[in-house]
Design a protein around this motif. Structure first.
Motif, mmCIF file in Angstrom:
data_model
loop_
_atom_site.group_PDB
_atom_site.id
_atom_site.type_symbol
_atom_site.label_atom_id
_atom_site.label_comp_id
_atom_site.label_asym_id
_atom_site.label_seq_id
_atom_site.Cartn_x
_atom_site.Cartn_y
_atom_site.Cartn_z
ATOM 1 N N ASP A 286 0.834 -1.218 0.000
ATOM 2 C CA ASP A 286 0.000 0.000 0.000
ATOM 3 C C ASP A 286 0.862 1.258 0.000
ATOM 4 O O ASP A 286 0.562 2.225 -0.699
ATOM 5 C CB ASP A 286 -0.935 0.010 1.218
ATOM 6 N N GLU B 128 5.908 -12.174 -4.612
ATOM 7 C CA GLU B 128 5.100 -11.219 -5.375
ATOM 8 C C GLU B 128 5.736 -10.869 -6.715
ATOM 9 O O GLU B 128 5.070 -10.345 -7.609
ATOM 10 C CB GLU B 128 4.835 -9.957 -4.534
ATOM 11 N N SER C 46 0.400 -12.516 -10.400
ATOM 12 C CA SER C 46 -0.841 -12.997 -9.790
ATOM 13 C C SER C 46 -1.308 -14.251 -10.514
ATOM 14 O O SER C 46 -1.271 -14.317 -11.738
ATOM 15 C CB SER C 46 -1.900 -11.895 -9.900
ATOM 16 N N SER D 265 2.994 -4.484 -8.815
ATOM 17 C CA SER D 265 2.884 -3.297 -7.951
ATOM 18 C C SER D 265 4.262 -2.640 -7.927
ATOM 19 O O SER D 265 5.267 -3.297 -8.204
ATOM 20 C CB SER D 265 2.470 -3.696 -6.531
ATOM 21 N N TYR E 25 -10.243 -5.328 1.934
ATOM 22 C CA TYR E 25 -10.189 -4.743 0.594
ATOM 23 C C TYR E 25 -11.038 -5.565 -0.376
ATOM 24 O O TYR E 25 -10.938 -6.802 -0.399
ATOM 25 C CB TYR E 25 -8.751 -4.736 0.059
ATOM 26 N N ASN F 265 -9.274 -12.466 -2.128
ATOM 27 C CA ASN F 265 -7.875 -12.608 -2.572
ATOM 28 C C ASN F 265 -7.185 -13.665 -1.725
ATOM 29 O O ASN F 265 -7.459 -13.780 -0.527
ATOM 30 C CB ASN F 265 -7.137 -11.263 -2.442
ATOM 31 N N ASP G 297 -11.236 -1.471 -3.046
ATOM 32 C CA ASP G 297 -10.127 -2.402 -3.278
ATOM 33 C C ASP G 297 -8.809 -1.653 -3.488
ATOM 34 O O ASP G 297 -8.801 -0.495 -3.925
ATOM 35 C CB ASP G 297 -10.419 -3.257 -4.520
ATOM 36 N N ARG G 298 -7.716 -2.356 -3.161
ATOM 37 C CA ARG G 298 -6.370 -1.838 -3.446
ATOM 38 C C ARG G 298 -6.204 -1.774 -4.979
ATOM 39 O O ARG G 298 -6.524 -2.757 -5.658
ATOM 40 C CB ARG G 298 -5.360 -2.814 -2.841
ATOM 41 N N HIS H 157 -4.804 -4.874 -7.187
ATOM 42 C CA HIS H 157 -4.704 -5.912 -6.143
ATOM 43 C C HIS H 157 -4.493 -7.306 -6.741
ATOM 44 O O HIS H 157 -5.390 -7.841 -7.407
ATOM 45 C CB HIS H 157 -6.004 -5.873 -5.331
ATOM 46 N N ASP H 158 -3.340 -7.919 -6.483
ATOM 47 C CA ASP H 158 -3.079 -9.268 -6.989
ATOM 48 C C ASP H 158 -4.076 -10.250 -6.389
ATOM 49 O O ASP H 158 -4.333 -10.227 -5.184
ATOM 50 C CB ASP H 158 -1.644 -9.711 -6.644
ATOM 51 N N ARG H 159 -4.617 -11.147 -7.228
ATOM 52 C CA ARG H 159 -5.698 -12.014 -6.778
ATOM 53 C C ARG H 159 -5.191 -13.194 -5.949
ATOM 54 O O ARG H 159 -5.727 -13.502 -4.897
ATOM 55 C CB ARG H 159 -6.457 -12.534 -8.011
#
Ligand code: NAD
Ligand code: TYD
Length: 376
Positions: free
Chosen positions: A116, A159, A163, A180, A239, A244, A312-313, A316-318
């Protein structure tokens, strides 16, 4: 051959294991953070590890010497542990510490680590994660030119792989696809580490781990934030739809995995580390609420009433899911904590350390740091 080019499950022990490495002096970067402090505590508490430790940490908002209180003083008096407040981007400082202390292995945790924050302000992530890693690599390359070889273990994240859909797992050879600013900066640093190994012959290893949880985690990450908010009766912000998926590993198990790789893995190898414990965020929160309610004597229904779905972010990676079969098979690593036990332990620690949480949340711990460690 490096296993960077080898399908993870085809790697043989001969290709990926080294003669045991027994570092005499470790330079640990970010050793006052969440995972770095677990690594310092577990190494100093391990009778089989005789290495001296130099802990280089800038003490950003996430670095806190209270994470090490009670664990380092004896080693410090014995000359086995030294803390240095400083910036990994300061190549001259890193080089000087390596030379002065006779460092033969750098274990590199220091980073900006919260997704974030990277969305709100990516600059620090590029500067610390990319340029900081670059400065460490340059410092090691420069020492190497004088005949002083230093191994680098670089701590990274799952990460970087991007995703996943509903199925599949990340293996060591999965193509990078960071999405991100945080994961892109970590991916860039991983690429630099591999490039320096390939181009300049530096001895490096790399690990990519899934989400950690446990004592001393800064209460901006999901689990410590939710525990603290439950205790304070504040909203529990979920989120998006809360579906997620993340894989969760107890922090000390990650620290042990890093140590195994540091001491046993061949240069040029990388290792996925995970808990084989995928959970949807909302399911995790329900389990966490049950533990907090029981341990803290709170009404579970009232805690469920605090759940608040928020915007949601962005990006946002699922789903993240790690296949850690390689480190299990070839290094014999296995987590000591299952998720239920680790969660119990984490909540118990939080209840016994409310003062730590309060000081971190109020920023009071910064005053002590600023009084005792003037910024260079
Ligand atoms: P953290 O944010 O808790 O700690 C980071 C530490 O680095 C802090 O002590 C901070 O003061 C220090 N630091 C930051 N910038 C610095 C600089 N320029 N110079 C020197 N020190 C600096 O992070 P963490 O959760 O302990 O993560 C440690 C490492 O593990 C990171 O590289 C992160 O990418 C990686 N990782 C984290 C997770 C996770 O779930 N937390 C999972 C996989 C990998
Ligand atoms: P986080 O702990 O920030 O780790 P990461 O983004 O590196 O996986 O978040 C874990 C998951 O929890 C992620 O899917 C985002 C979600 N999340 C919330 O739903 N609410 C929150 O307040 C936070 C901090 C995270």
């Amino acid at each position: 051959m490096s296993d960077v080019d080898t399908p993870a499950h085809a790697a043989t022990a001969q290709q990926v294991l080294a003669a045991p490495r027994a570092p005499r002096c470790l330079l640990v970067t970010g050793g006052a953070g969440f995972i770095g402090s677990s690594f310092v505590r577990t190494r100093l508490g391990d009778p089989a590890c005789a290495a001296r430790i130099v802990n280089l940490d800038l003490l950003t908002y996430a670095g806190n010497l209270e994470n090490l209180a009670g664990s380092v003083e004896e080693a410090e008096r014995a000359g086995r542990y030294t803390f240095v407040r400083g910036d990994i981007r300061d190549q001259a400082l890193v080089e000087r510490l390596i030379e002065q202390h006779g460092v033969d292995c750098v274990v590199h945790f220091a980073a900006e680590s919260h997704v974030d924050r990277s969305i709100h302000g990516p600059r620090d992530f590029i500067e610390t994660n990319v340029l900081g890693t670059f400065a460490i690599l340059e410092a090691i390359r420069s020492r190497r030119a004088t005949g002083h070889d230093v191994h680098l273990h670089h701590v990274s994240t799952d990460e970087v792989f991007g995703s996943l859909g509903a199925t599949g797992f990340f293996v060591e050879t999965t193509a990078y696809d960071p999405r991100s600013p945080y994961s892109a900066s970590k991916a860039a640093s991983d690429h630099l580490v591999r490039a320096y190994a390939h181009t300049y012959g530096l001895s490096t290893t790399l690990s990519n781990c899934s989400n950690n949880y446990g004592p001393y985690q800064f209460p901006e990450k999901l689990i410590p934030l939710m525990i603290a908010n439950c205790l304070e009766g504040k909203a529990l912000p979920v989120y998006g739809d809360g579906q997620n998926v993340r894989d969760w590993l107890y922090v000390d198990d990650h620290a042990e995995a890093v140590w195994l790789v540091v001491t046993r893995a061949a240069p040029g190898t990388s290792w996925n580390v995970g808990g084989r414990n995928e959970m949807k965020n909302l399911d995790l929160l329900h389990e966490l609420i049950a533990v907090v309610a029981r341990q803290a004597g709170k009404d579970p229904a009232a805690l469920h009433g605090l759940i608040t779905f928020v915007k949601d972010r962005p990006g946002h990676d699922r789903r993240y899911a790690i296949d850690c079969g390689k480190i299990e098979r070839l290094l014999g690593w296995a987590p000591r904590h299952d998720f239920a036990g680790g969660l119990e332990e984490t909540v118990r620690w939080t209840l016994a350390n409310r003062a730590w949480i309060d000081r971190v949340r109020s920023g009071a711990y910064r005053e002590w740091i600023d009084r005792n460690y003037a910024t260079r």
